[in-house]
Scaffold this motif. Sequence first.
Motif, PDB file in Angstrom:
ATOM      1  N   PHE A 163       0.815  -1.207   0.000  1.00  0.00           N
ATOM      2  CA  PHE A 163       0.000   0.000   0.000  1.00  0.00           C
ATOM      3  C   PHE A 163       0.852   1.262   0.000  1.00  0.00           C
ATOM      4  CE2 PHE A 163      -2.618  -3.313   1.652  1.00  0.00           C
ATOM      5  CZ  PHE A 163      -3.895  -3.020   1.234  1.00  0.00           C
TER       6      PHE A 163
ATOM      7  N   ASN B  88       0.606   3.885   1.924  1.00  0.00           N
ATOM      8  CA  ASN B  88       1.041   4.308   3.265  1.00  0.00           C
ATOM      9  C   ASN B  88       1.657   3.140   4.035  1.00  0.00           C
ATOM     10  OD1 ASN B  88      -1.145   2.807   3.813  1.00  0.00           O
ATOM     11  ND2 ASN B  88      -2.270   4.353   4.932  1.00  0.00           N
TER      12      ASN B  88
ATOM     13  N   ALA C   5       0.919   0.562   5.379  1.00  0.00           N
ATOM     14  CA  ALA C   5      -0.040  -0.278   6.108  1.00  0.00           C
ATOM     15  C   ALA C   5       0.644  -1.310   6.988  1.00  0.00           C
ATOM     16  CB  ALA C   5      -1.013  -0.963   5.143  1.00  0.00           C
ATOM     17  N   LEU C   6       1.728  -0.926   7.644  1.00  0.00           N
ATOM     18  CA  LEU C   6       2.380  -1.849   8.578  1.00  0.00           C
ATOM     19  C   LEU C   6       1.561  -1.905   9.860  1.00  0.00           C
ATOM     20  CD1 LEU C   6       6.098  -0.789   8.103  1.00  0.00           C
ATOM     21  CD2 LEU C   6       4.815  -2.559   6.927  1.00  0.00           C
ATOM     22  N   TYR C   7       1.660  -3.033  10.548  1.00  0.00           N
ATOM     23  CA  TYR C   7       0.955  -3.162  11.820  1.00  0.00           C
ATOM     24  C   TYR C   7       1.816  -2.495  12.887  1.00  0.00           C
ATOM     25  CZ  TYR C   7      -0.992  -6.743   8.770  1.00  0.00           C
ATOM     26  OH  TYR C   7      -1.523  -7.400   7.707  1.00  0.00           O
ATOM     27  N   PRO C   8       1.385  -1.362  13.419  1.00  0.00           N
ATOM     28  CA  PRO C   8       2.286  -0.518  14.219  1.00  0.00           C
ATOM     29  C   PRO C   8       2.743  -1.145  15.534  1.00  0.00           C
ATOM     30  CG  PRO C   8       0.038   0.313  14.297  1.00  0.00           C
ATOM     31  CD  PRO C   8       0.053  -0.775  13.289  1.00  0.00           C
ATOM     32  N   HIS C   9       1.964  -2.083  16.056  1.00  0.00           N
ATOM     33  CA  HIS C   9       2.307  -2.635  17.368  1.00  0.00           C
ATOM     34  C   HIS C   9       3.159  -3.893  17.259  1.00  0.00           C
ATOM     35  CE1 HIS C   9      -1.136  -4.667  15.795  1.00  0.00           C
ATOM     36  NE2 HIS C   9      -1.042  -5.607  16.699  1.00  0.00           N
ATOM     37  N   MET C  10       3.520  -4.268  16.032  1.00  0.00           N
ATOM     38  CA  MET C  10       4.314  -5.481  15.859  1.00  0.00           C
ATOM     39  C   MET C  10       5.712  -5.128  15.368  1.00  0.00           C
ATOM     40  SD  MET C  10       1.754  -8.025  13.888  1.00  0.00           S
ATOM     41  CE  MET C  10       0.079  -8.279  14.416  1.00  0.00           C
TER      42      MET C  10
ATOM     43  N   ASN D  15       5.558  -8.379  11.583  1.00  0.00           N
ATOM     44  CA  ASN D  15       4.839  -7.824  10.446  1.00  0.00           C
ATOM     45  C   ASN D  15       4.944  -8.742   9.234  1.00  0.00           C
ATOM     46  OD1 ASN D  15       3.477  -5.055  10.074  1.00  0.00           O
ATOM     47  ND2 ASN D  15       4.985  -4.697  11.684  1.00  0.00           N
TER      48      ASN D  15
ATOM     49  N   PHE E 171       3.217 -12.236   9.858  1.00  0.00           N
ATOM     50  CA  PHE E 171       1.773 -12.202  10.124  1.00  0.00           C
ATOM     51  C   PHE E 171       0.978 -13.111   9.170  1.00  0.00           C
ATOM     52  CE2 PHE E 171      -2.457 -10.188   9.829  1.00  0.00           C
ATOM     53  CZ  PHE E 171      -2.783 -10.107  11.166  1.00  0.00           C
ATOM     54  N   GLY E 172       1.187 -12.893   7.880  1.00  0.00           N
ATOM     55  CA  GLY E 172       0.427 -13.659   6.890  1.00  0.00           C
ATOM     56  C   GLY E 172       0.775 -15.141   6.910  1.00  0.00           C
TER      57      GLY E 172
ATOM     58  N   ARG F 272       6.787  -8.055   3.437  1.00  0.00           N
ATOM     59  CA  ARG F 272       5.558  -8.734   3.824  1.00  0.00           C
ATOM     60  C   ARG F 272       4.926  -9.412   2.610  1.00  0.00           C
ATOM     61  NH1 ARG F 272       1.608  -5.027   7.183  1.00  0.00           N
ATOM     62  NH2 ARG F 272       1.095  -4.320   5.105  1.00  0.00           N
TER      63      ARG F 272
END
Lengths: 368, 276
Positions: free
Chosen positions: A83, A85, A87-92, A97, A100-101, A148
């Motif tokens: 994406f 922006n 779209a990273l997961y900020p708390h990981m 990150n 995750f998938g 990712r």
Amino acid sequence: MVEIKLEHISKKYTGAKDYSVKNFNLNVKDKEFIVFVGPSGCGKSTTLRMIAGLEGITQGNLYIDEKMVNDEAPKDRDIAMVFQNYALYPHMTVFDNMAFGLKLRKYDRIEIEKRVQNAAKILGLTDFLKRKPAALSGGQRQRVALGRAIVRDAPIFLMDEPLSNLDAKLRISMRAEIAKLHRSLQTTTIYVTHDQTEAMTMADRIVVMRDGEIQQVGTPKEVYQKPVNVFVADFIGAPATNFFNVILQDGHIKTEEKNFNLAVPEGVYKILKQKGYEGEKLILGVRPEHIHTEQAFIETFPNATVKAKVVVSELLGSESILYTKVGENEFVSKVDARDYLDPGQTVELGFDLNNSHFFDSQTQKSIL
Amino acid sequence: MDTGMQDISKTSKILVGIVLMILGFLMILPFLWMFLSSFKTSTEISLSQSFWPKHWTIDNYENLFTNGSFGIYIKNTLIITMASFIGLFLNAMAGYGFAKFDFKGRKFLFMAVLATMMIPGQVTMIPVYLILNQMQLTNTLLGIVLPGLVGAFGIFLFRQFMSNIPDSIVEAARLDGAGEWYIFFHLILPISKPVLAVQGILTFIGGWNAFLWPLIIANDQKYYTLSVGLQLLQGQHTSDYGLQMAGSSFMVIPIVIIFVIFQKYILQGFNIQMDK
């Protein structure tokens, strides 16, 4: 092997008056790098999001490997997306990150570790795996977003303006990096951008869009050399193509100004005449790089020159850009740095009409 | 010049500090006096006005549990507080729904939720009581918990915070293969930690201090909460100030401790509200 086929795809948002995407047809071949390019609001991102499954398809059919996927959930399409922006997961952490998938798809720990480490190595992120996104620079975040996508080993990559949040220098280096990545991974990729330079440098094929419609599909060379209409000629290439409203008469094209009168090369004239444009209005499109100041060129085509007044000039180092004026016609030429001229000076410019484009003044479509 | 400026700002800082310290001390004085008095004997309280107890005793606290029923009150209060955390969770879900899902009537529903904030609690008290009465929930713990389970303000705060989470994070997770529940629990809730903390604290304080509604709904002592029980001390043992002080301290201290630990989040929470 993976192919994407878009058949008569249209999109209309609920409540919207017009279609955002109209009758979009495209076959994306295996391993191809396709770039959707166009001004903002042309429907390129919407089309991409329909392929991802993030937007519903109003009309038409979408096939991935012969299978119609219109109604399949995004997760079942096995697509990786990057994406704008990030779209990273900020708390990981960076590691989490990327993992995750894989965790969601129930890969075992060793395999996840292997894939993430491998992707981190490719992208130069090995030292940052324990950091959180907030502690990374823009370029590093973009790499994590790419990572990712890479670890998933998905057959299709979609990228939605992935470089537009980076600064100019970083954008150029990331551009090369993505191109390199595509060469080594050979993943079928669809890339959305409004930057024609990105499109030209990265694409196997470019899809130029405007107002929800495809204008032209072709290799970078094709859309540059043979734009099908005024819009494509204008959009592709920088600085943009110069356009002149001209009339064809006795082998010459003229504007209303007396001193703009160019002899059309015989071959070109023959075709124009055959198609019935003798005495008719035309739009002439000449790229700045096809307007010359070299003496050799001017001597070869002495009847295709104009004397113009320099309004603004920019020295870019290896070349200079001249903003010139003949009567009411303003146009830009890209010439050798040695031919830099100060504003106010007069210059003789030779038009390379063999490499220029002629458009119908009504339909704005290419004639040749 | 530079050092001069620094000197001025330094002295003014010290001055402000001293003023704030005095004001702070004045504020805390009654609480301190209450706390210390809870360790005095009843006779000492009624005879002398000393600040510091002459004979330390914890009889008052023992009394709360043996003669009073503070054990039961604590249990009830804890149950109510726990239950309100379920409400917090429901608020978070509702806020997420309003923030990230486009469904028919979303705007209208959200306006309706906000509109409930305009109505003072006192107005709905009697109708709610009547409804609960019909449902035969008066004089039950459920009856105490249910009306306050979800609240417009909580939903509003969650929605505001969650609409600032980029859609693309949710979309990226969907493409990564995450289901909607997974996204809510593993992405949205952890990202919403600041607002969760604020709401959690406010919820705890609200549950712990709950007074009026429990007083109305609960007729039976066994459903009383701490604050209701505390009020009871006044009627039953009019003269026993020591006991009252102990009860009051017992109520206030946990709140103070929580505030000290989480004040960072509470202030953050006010920022979140003000940002909007």
